[in-house]
Design a protein around this motif. Structure first.
Motif: not given
Length: 146
Positions: A6-29
């Motif tokens: 597990y040493s190469d796994i980043d323990a913290n995933r950062r997913i910021n809130v999307t902007s006001s642009t319709h259909f913008e996505a951030k996450g598990d795709i």
């Protein structure tokens, strides 16, 4: 000394809130499946491998099924958001609102819609799909209940 698996796994995933642009996505795709989807539509994975629009009026399209938001018209090319931040092309939600699969029988709701109003029909499926995190721009945290 052996290196931890597990040493190469980043323990913290950062997913910021999307902007006001319709259909913008951030996450598990994911990029698989067939079918023709509409961008921003809430879909379920059918047993034949095709993605189709949800409807809380039908258990088979909203109950114990894998849910994702369509990021375009072709799931295996454009992607399907399984979990993360997303900006809808609709308003009418308040910061912190619990969000649900829309029922086609609700006024103003179409198949594939996400709504802040829980379906109320006697046979409707009430399944939480996320929370509103930006009421002015339709930003949501999409994380469907299992």
């Amino acid at each position: 000394m052996a290196q931890s698996f597990y040493s190469d796994i980043d323990a913290n995933r950062r997913i910021n809130v999307t902007s006001s642009t319709h259909f913008e996505a951030k996450g598990d795709i994911v990029y698989f499946g067939s079918g023709s989807t509409t961008q921003g539509e809430l879909c379920y994975l059918r047993s034949n491998g095709a993605w189709a629009a949800t409807d809380a009026d039908a258990v088979g399209t909203s109950g114990a099924v894998l849910l994702a938001i369509a990021l375009g018209t072709d799931p295996d090319v454009d992607g399907m958001l399984l979990r993360g931040m997303f900006t809808l092309d609709q308003g009418g939600m308040t910061m912190g609102d619990e969000l649900y699969i829309g029922a086609n029988s609700q006024d103003g709701i179409s198949t594939g819609d996400i709504t802040a109003t829980a379906p109320a029909g006697s046979a409707d499926v009430v399944r939480v799909v996320g929370y509103c995190v930006g009421s002015e721009d339709g930003q949501i945290w999409f994380n469907p209940s299992n």
